[in-house]
Design a protein around this motif. Structure first.
Motif, PDB file in Angstrom:
ATOM      1  N   ALA A  60      44.047  47.857  49.415  1.00  0.00           N
ATOM      2  CA  ALA A  60      43.143  47.333  49.401  1.00  0.00           C
ATOM      3  C   ALA A  60      43.354  46.198  48.396  1.00  0.00           C
ATOM      4  O   ALA A  60      41.588  45.792  48.335  1.00  0.00           O
ATOM      5  N   MET A  61      43.595  46.245  47.407  1.00  0.00           N
ATOM      6  CA  MET A  61      43.497  44.782  46.784  1.00  0.00           C
ATOM      7  C   MET A  61      44.100  43.582  47.236  1.00  0.00           C
ATOM      8  O   MET A  61      43.513  42.472  47.755  1.00  0.00           O
ATOM      9  N   ALA A  62      44.677  44.107  48.438  1.00  0.00           N
ATOM     10  CA  ALA A  62      45.137  42.811  49.033  1.00  0.00           C
ATOM     11  C   ALA A  62      44.578  42.445  50.027  1.00  0.00           C
ATOM     12  O   ALA A  62      44.179  41.041  51.043  1.00  0.00           O
ATOM     13  N   ALA A  63      43.757  43.147  50.687  1.00  0.00           N
ATOM     14  CA  ALA A  63      42.401  43.405  51.496  1.00  0.00           C
ATOM     15  C   ALA A  63      41.708  42.356  50.668  1.00  0.00           C
ATOM     16  O   ALA A  63      41.259  41.081  51.715  1.00  0.00           O
ATOM     17  N   ILE A  64      40.576  42.456  49.795  1.00  0.00           N
ATOM     18  CA  ILE A  64      39.278  42.076  49.476  1.00  0.00           C
ATOM     19  C   ILE A  64      40.497  40.807  48.868  1.00  0.00           C
ATOM     20  O   ILE A  64      39.354  39.463  49.324  1.00  0.00           O
ATOM     21  N   THR A  65      41.697  40.286  48.466  1.00  0.00           N
ATOM     22  CA  THR A  65      41.752  39.558  48.201  1.00  0.00           C
ATOM     23  C   THR A  65      42.167  38.489  48.887  1.00  0.00           C
ATOM     24  O   THR A  65      42.305  37.056  48.930  1.00  0.00           O
ATOM     25  N   ALA A  66      42.193  39.008  49.787  1.00  0.00           N
ATOM     26  CA  ALA A  66      42.276  37.624  51.539  1.00  0.00           C
ATOM     27  C   ALA A  66      40.369  37.540  52.310  1.00  0.00           C
ATOM     28  O   ALA A  66      41.073  36.182  53.058  1.00  0.00           O
ATOM     29  N   SER A  67      39.983  38.189  51.894  1.00  0.00           N
ATOM     30  CA  SER A  67      38.435  38.250  52.184  1.00  0.00           C
ATOM     31  C   SER A  67      37.336  37.454  51.442  1.00  0.00           C
ATOM     32  O   SER A  67      37.648  36.968  51.014  1.00  0.00           O
TER      33      SER A  67
END
Length: 266
Positions: A143-150
């Motif tokens: 989730a952290m990786a997804a949010i950071t990429a968004s």
């Protein structure tokens, strides 16, 4: 190959993540429904199932577990190579049973929040939207990786105490990710699921009033709300979109309105 009813006039790919601290608020369903609405409007959309529970993957007709998010995490595939077409203008990078183990390994990397941000650029000429679905813990490595990429984060929530309770800390987490990793990241909005203004549960309306008056949450509360509708579960079980299964349903009307509100925030 592509149907383009609406043009992406900015020619810029948008990356959206649906997340919340609580399960059952409609993260996977909202990612699924918004993606179908965007694809129906002619946008090229890639869904990424970042939840080891695999709910999003199970709602779509995937063909291969050999091309999944696990292979992206272990470096054997890039995002473009892992894409599987699951509808007109719609692709999926599925979750697989091995994703939970892959996430644990990802969490041992000190730079795990950047795991997707450094890779999604390969998609810019292929799709207009990337939509990440996440598990119920925004602090998890995936989730952290997804949010950071968004570019934007959308938060579905129910008008209930336990759903409401963690929203402020989630906004704080997003703010910290913005400060440390992604200065252009922003909260697209918070929207209510299993709710409508004409529902009779007064307690729900009281929580909506509290959210509207909250100094942090109120500014993010979206106009669109999603009514509870059995057509959603039926369509997902049959691996069909709402356009195919229930084109006259209240759920489709609500998600189309939400999608248009998201498009206005681009």
């Amino acid at each position: 190959m592509f149907t383009r009813k609406l043009l992406n006039t900015t020619n810029t790919m948008q990356i959206l993540t649906f997340t919340n601290r609580k399960g059952g608020t409609g993260k996977s369903t909202s990612a699924w429904a918004v993606a179908h609405c965007l694809a129906h409007d002619g946008y090229r959309v890639l869904l990424v199932d970042g939840d080891p529970q695999m709910n999003l993957t199970q709602a779509l007709p995937t063909s291969s577990q050999d091309k999944s998010l696990t292979q992206i995490l272990d470096g054997s595939l890039g995002f473009p190579q892992a894409m599987q077409q699951v509808g007109t203008n719609l692709w999926l990078i599925p979750a697989s049973p091995s994703l939970a183990a892959a996430e644990k390994l990802l969490g041992t990397d000190a730079m795990y929040p950047l795991a997707f941000k450094n890779l999604v650029g390969d998609l810019r000429k292929l799709v207009d939207f990337v939509i990440f679905d996440t598990g119920p813990s925004p602090n998890s490595a995936l989730a952290m990786a997804a949010i950071t990429a968004s570019d934007q984060v959308y938060i579905p929530t129910m008008p209930e105490y336990f759903a409401f309770n963690g929203l402020e800390s989630l906004l704080d987490l997003i703010s910290r990710i913005q400060k440390n990793f992604s200065p252009n990241l922003r909260v697209g909005g918070v929207f209510l699921t299993k709710y409508a203004k004409n529902y009779r549960k007064s307690l729900h309306h009281q929580f909506v009033d509290v959210m509207q008056q909250h100094p942090n949450l109120g500014a993010h509360l979206m106009e669109s709300t999603i009514r509870d509708n059995v057509a959603v579960a039926e369509a997902q079980v049959n691996q069909q979109s709402l356009y195919e299964w229930a084109p006259q349903s209240a759920a489709l009307q609500d998600y189309e309105a939400l999608t248009q509100e998201i498009l206005r925030k681009k």
